[in-house]
Write a protein that holds these residues in place. Structure first.
Motif, PDB file in Angstrom:
ATOM      1  N   GLU A 128       0.982  -1.015  -0.002  1.00 41.38           N
ATOM      2  CA  GLU A 128      -0.072   0.018   0.009  1.00 41.38           C
ATOM      3  C   GLU A 128       0.852   1.422  -0.012  1.00 41.38           C
ATOM      4  N   PRO A 129       1.857   1.501  -0.889  1.00 42.85           N
ATOM      5  CA  PRO A 129       2.717   2.649  -0.999  1.00 42.85           C
ATOM      6  C   PRO A 129       2.352   3.832  -1.251  1.00 42.85           C
ATOM      7  N   THR A 130       1.144   4.051  -1.673  1.00 44.38           N
ATOM      8  CA  THR A 130       0.497   5.175  -2.107  1.00 44.38           C
ATOM      9  C   THR A 130      -0.364   5.733  -1.071  1.00 44.38           C
ATOM     10  N   ALA A 131      -0.426   5.294  -0.020  1.00 38.02           N
ATOM     11  CA  ALA A 131      -1.516   5.746   1.062  1.00 38.02           C
ATOM     12  C   ALA A 131      -1.252   7.044   1.250  1.00 38.02           C
ATOM     13  N   GLY A 132      -1.998   8.075   1.231  1.00 36.40           N
ATOM     14  CA  GLY A 132      -1.711   9.284   1.658  1.00 36.40           C
ATOM     15  C   GLY A 132      -1.285  10.185   0.745  1.00 36.40           C
ATOM     16  N   LEU A 133      -0.716   9.650  -0.535  1.00 35.74           N
ATOM     17  CA  LEU A 133      -0.340  10.406  -1.587  1.00 35.74           C
ATOM     18  C   LEU A 133      -1.348  11.164  -2.457  1.00 35.74           C
ATOM     19  N   ASP A 134      -1.303  12.184  -2.954  1.00 37.84           N
ATOM     20  CA  ASP A 134      -2.380  12.860  -3.870  1.00 37.84           C
ATOM     21  C   ASP A 134      -2.075  12.072  -5.322  1.00 37.84           C
ATOM     22  N   PRO A 135      -3.229  12.311  -6.332  1.00 37.93           N
ATOM     23  CA  PRO A 135      -3.039  11.531  -7.601  1.00 37.93           C
ATOM     24  C   PRO A 135      -2.006  11.883  -8.459  1.00 37.93           C
ATOM     25  N   LEU A 136      -1.243  13.211  -8.226  1.00 31.94           N
ATOM     26  CA  LEU A 136       0.005  13.561  -8.965  1.00 31.94           C
ATOM     27  C   LEU A 136       1.163  12.654  -8.585  1.00 31.94           C
ATOM     28  N   MET A 137       1.122  12.662  -7.230  1.00 31.46           N
ATOM     29  CA  MET A 137       2.219  11.948  -6.527  1.00 31.46           C
ATOM     30  C   MET A 137       2.066  10.303  -6.809  1.00 31.46           C
ATOM     31  N   GLU A 138       0.877  10.002  -6.996  1.00 28.95           N
ATOM     32  CA  GLU A 138       0.743   8.501  -7.550  1.00 28.95           C
ATOM     33  C   GLU A 138       1.283   8.463  -8.749  1.00 28.95           C
ATOM     34  N   LYS A 139       1.380   9.121  -9.710  1.00 26.43           N
ATOM     35  CA  LYS A 139       1.423   8.874 -11.265  1.00 26.43           C
ATOM     36  C   LYS A 139       3.182   9.007 -10.961  1.00 26.43           C
ATOM     37  N   VAL A 140       3.821  10.063 -10.231  1.00 25.06           N
ATOM     38  CA  VAL A 140       5.304   9.848 -10.103  1.00 25.06           C
ATOM     39  C   VAL A 140       5.578   8.361  -9.550  1.00 25.06           C
ATOM     40  N   PHE A 141       5.016   7.882  -8.629  1.00 24.62           N
ATOM     41  CA  PHE A 141       5.368   6.452  -8.135  1.00 24.62           C
ATOM     42  C   PHE A 141       5.237   5.517  -9.316  1.00 24.62           C
ATOM     43  N   GLN A 142       4.018   5.565  -9.819  1.00 22.06           N
ATOM     44  CA  GLN A 142       3.793   4.513 -11.170  1.00 22.06           C
ATOM     45  C   GLN A 142       4.983   4.594 -12.106  1.00 22.06           C
ATOM     46  N   GLU A 143       5.636   5.824 -12.401  1.00 26.04           N
ATOM     47  CA  GLU A 143       6.738   6.157 -13.489  1.00 26.04           C
ATOM     48  C   GLU A 143       7.787   5.319 -12.954  1.00 26.04           C
ATOM     49  N   TYR A 144       8.147   5.373 -11.615  1.00 24.16           N
ATOM     50  CA  TYR A 144       9.399   4.903 -11.353  1.00 24.16           C
ATOM     51  C   TYR A 144       9.185   3.328 -11.122  1.00 24.16           C
ATOM     52  N   VAL A 145       7.984   2.914 -10.690  1.00 24.82           N
ATOM     53  CA  VAL A 145       7.861   1.448 -10.893  1.00 24.82           C
ATOM     54  C   VAL A 145       7.983   0.863 -12.269  1.00 24.82           C
ATOM     55  N   ARG A 146       7.630   1.531 -13.130  1.00 24.99           N
ATOM     56  CA  ARG A 146       7.988   1.158 -14.673  1.00 24.99           C
ATOM     57  C   ARG A 146       9.270   1.211 -14.966  1.00 24.99           C
ATOM     58  N   ASP A 147       9.969   2.353 -14.409  1.00 23.52           N
ATOM     59  CA  ASP A 147      11.514   2.451 -14.322  1.00 23.52           C
ATOM     60  C   ASP A 147      12.119   1.034 -13.867  1.00 23.52           C
ATOM     61  N   CYS A 148      11.893   0.697 -12.712  1.00 20.69           N
ATOM     62  CA  CYS A 148      12.307  -0.467 -11.961  1.00 20.69           C
ATOM     63  C   CYS A 148      12.223  -1.603 -13.124  1.00 20.69           C
ATOM     64  N   LYS A 149      11.105  -1.912 -13.578  1.00 24.66           N
ATOM     65  CA  LYS A 149      10.798  -2.812 -14.521  1.00 24.66           C
ATOM     66  C   LYS A 149      11.697  -2.821 -15.869  1.00 24.66           C
ATOM     67  N   ALA A 150      11.965  -1.458 -16.320  1.00 22.75           N
ATOM     68  CA  ALA A 150      12.678  -1.397 -17.296  1.00 22.75           C
ATOM     69  C   ALA A 150      14.176  -1.574 -17.181  1.00 22.75           C
ATOM     70  N   ARG A 151      14.559  -1.739 -15.879  1.00 23.94           N
ATOM     71  CA  ARG A 151      16.164  -2.068 -15.525  1.00 23.94           C
ATOM     72  C   ARG A 151      16.225  -3.489 -15.188  1.00 23.94           C
ATOM     73  N   GLY A 152      15.027  -4.285 -15.316  1.00 23.07           N
ATOM     74  CA  GLY A 152      14.998  -5.684 -15.185  1.00 23.07           C
ATOM     75  C   GLY A 152      14.821  -6.080 -13.729  1.00 23.07           C
ATOM     76  N   LYS A 153      14.377  -4.978 -12.728  1.00 23.89           N
ATOM     77  CA  LYS A 153      14.117  -5.455 -11.504  1.00 23.89           C
ATOM     78  C   LYS A 153      12.725  -6.079 -11.255  1.00 23.89           C
ATOM     79  N   THR A 154      12.437  -6.662 -10.083  1.00 26.97           N
ATOM     80  CA  THR A 154      11.209  -7.338  -9.820  1.00 26.97           C
ATOM     81  C   THR A 154      10.517  -6.655  -8.953  1.00 26.97           C
TER      82      THR A 154
END
Length: 299
Positions: free
Chosen positions: A156-182
Motif C-alpha cells: 500500500e505504498p501510495t496511501a496518503g499521496l495525492d493523484p499527481l504523486m501516485e503518477k510519479v510513483f507509477q513512473e518509477y515502478v515502470r522504470d524498475c521493470k525497465a531496469r530488469g528489477k522485480t
C-alpha cells in the motif's frame, strides 16, 4: 525465467485465527506482480512473512533461491521495502532519515535520490514530526527507489499521496521493470494495479483464489455493452448471456458473458444498431467477482 520468490503451502495462524492458509505463489524475475484483496485478507501478513518478520506456522518462503528464515541477511541486501504506514524518528529531518537508511545499503544511486526528492516535492529540511502521512510515505519511497535492489516490495505504498504523486510513483515502478528489477505491489487501488502489473493475485480470507495475467483472468467475467438502436430490442431479457440490463429510451446497457459475446452480437445484428460500445472487464470487475456478495452484505 528465474524465480525471484517462491512461496509453498504457506500457513500462518495467530492463536485460533487463521491469517493465511496453504498459500502458493511464484514471482518471476523482471515482472511486476500485483497482490490485491481487502483489509484483513492476508496481504500484509504475507509480506511480513516474506521479509522474515513473521515465522510461518507451516510452509516455506524462498527468495533468490535462499530460505527466507535461514539466510535473511543475504536476502535483505537485495530487497527494498515500503510499508503502508511509515513511522519515522520524530526529531530527525526527512533528509537525515533518508541519508541514515541509505548509509546501511551498499548499492545506492545518489543521483536518483536527488531526482526523487524533487519529483516527489519533498521538503527534506522539515522534521519528521511535522510530516503528514503522505510525506512520511514519500520519505520511504525516496529511500527505497534510491536503492538498486533486485526486488522491490511495496505494501500500500501510495496511501496518503495525492493523484499527481501516485503518477510519479507509477513512473518509477515502470522504470524498475525497465531496469530488469522485480516488483511485488500490494494495493487496494485497482486502477494502479491494472496499469502497472504483468500478473495479479487475488487473496481472499488468507487463500489465493486467482492468479494470472489480466488477459488470462478476463475470461472469468463479463464484457460491458452499451447499445443504441433505432427500434426497441425484442426479447432482450430472454437472451442467453445477458445480465444486469438497464434501458433508457432506446439505449441499452448490460453485461455479457465472455463466451456468449458472439451470439449476442449476432442477436443485435437483427436490429438497426446506431451505436455499439463494448468494454473489456476491468480488474475491479474481477475483484468484485470474488467479493461481490460480501460487499452487497455490507461486509
Amino acid at each position: 525465467m528465474v524465480q525471484v520468490l517462491e512461496i509453498h503451502n504457506l500457513t500462518k495462524r495467530f492463536g485460533k485465527f487463521q491469517a493465511l492458509l496453504h498459500l502458493n505463489l511464484t514471482i518471476k524475475e523482471g515482472e511486476i506482480f500485483g497482490y490485491i484483496g481487502p483489509n484483513g485478507a492476508g496481504k500484509s501478513t504475507t509480506i511480513k512473512t516474506i521479509l522474515g518478520l513473521l515465522k510461518p506456522t507451516e510452509g516455506s518462503v524462498t527468495l533468490f533461491g535462499q530460505d527466507a528464515f535461514k539466510q535473511p541477511v543475504n536476502i535483505h541486501q537485495h530487497i527494498a521495502y515500503v510499508p503502508g504506514d511509515v513511522n519515522l524518528w520524530p526529531n530527525l529531518t526527512g533528509g537525515e532519515v533518508i541519508d541514515f537508511l541509505l548509509s546501511l545499503q551498499t548499492h545506492v544511486n545518489h543521483a536518483r535520490k536527488q531526482e526523487l526528492i524533487e519529483r516527489f516535492e519533498l521538503d527534506i529540511r522539515k522534521k519528521c514530526s511535522a510530516y503528514s502521512k503522505g510525506n512520511r510515505q514519500k520519505v520511504a519511497l525516496v529511500t527505497a527507489l534510491s536503492i538498486d535492489a533486485e526486488l522491490y516490495i511495496f505494501d500500500e505504498p501510495t496511501a496518503g499521496l495525492d493523484p499527481l504523486m501516485e503518477k510519479v510513483f507509477q513512473e518509477y515502478v515502470r522504470d524498475c521493470k525497465a531496469r530488469g528489477k522485480t516488483v511485488l505491489l500490494s494495493s487496494h487501488i485497482l486502477s494502479e494495479v491494472e496499469q502497472l502489473c504483468d500478473r495479479v493475485g487475488i487473496i481472499r480470507k488468507g487463500k489465493m483464489v486467482e492468479v494470472g495475467t489480466l488477459e488470462e483472468m478476463r475470461h472469468l467475467t463479463r464484457m460491458r455493452f452499451t447499445v443504441e438502436t433505432a427500434q426497441p430490442l425484442q426479447d432482450v431479457e430472454q437472451q442467453t448471456g445477458i445480465h444486469d440490463l438497464s434501458k433508457q429510451e432506446n439505449v441499452y446497457r448490460f453485461q455479457v458473458d465472455s463466451d456468449q459475446v458472439g451470439e449476442v452480437i449476432q442477436y443485435l445484428s437483427r436490429f438497426h444498431v446506431k451505436k455499439l460500445e463494448s468494454q473489456p472487464p476491468t480488474l475491479e470487475d474481477l475483484f468484485l467477482r470474488h467479493y461481490g456478495e460480501e460487499i452487497k452484505e455490507g461486509d
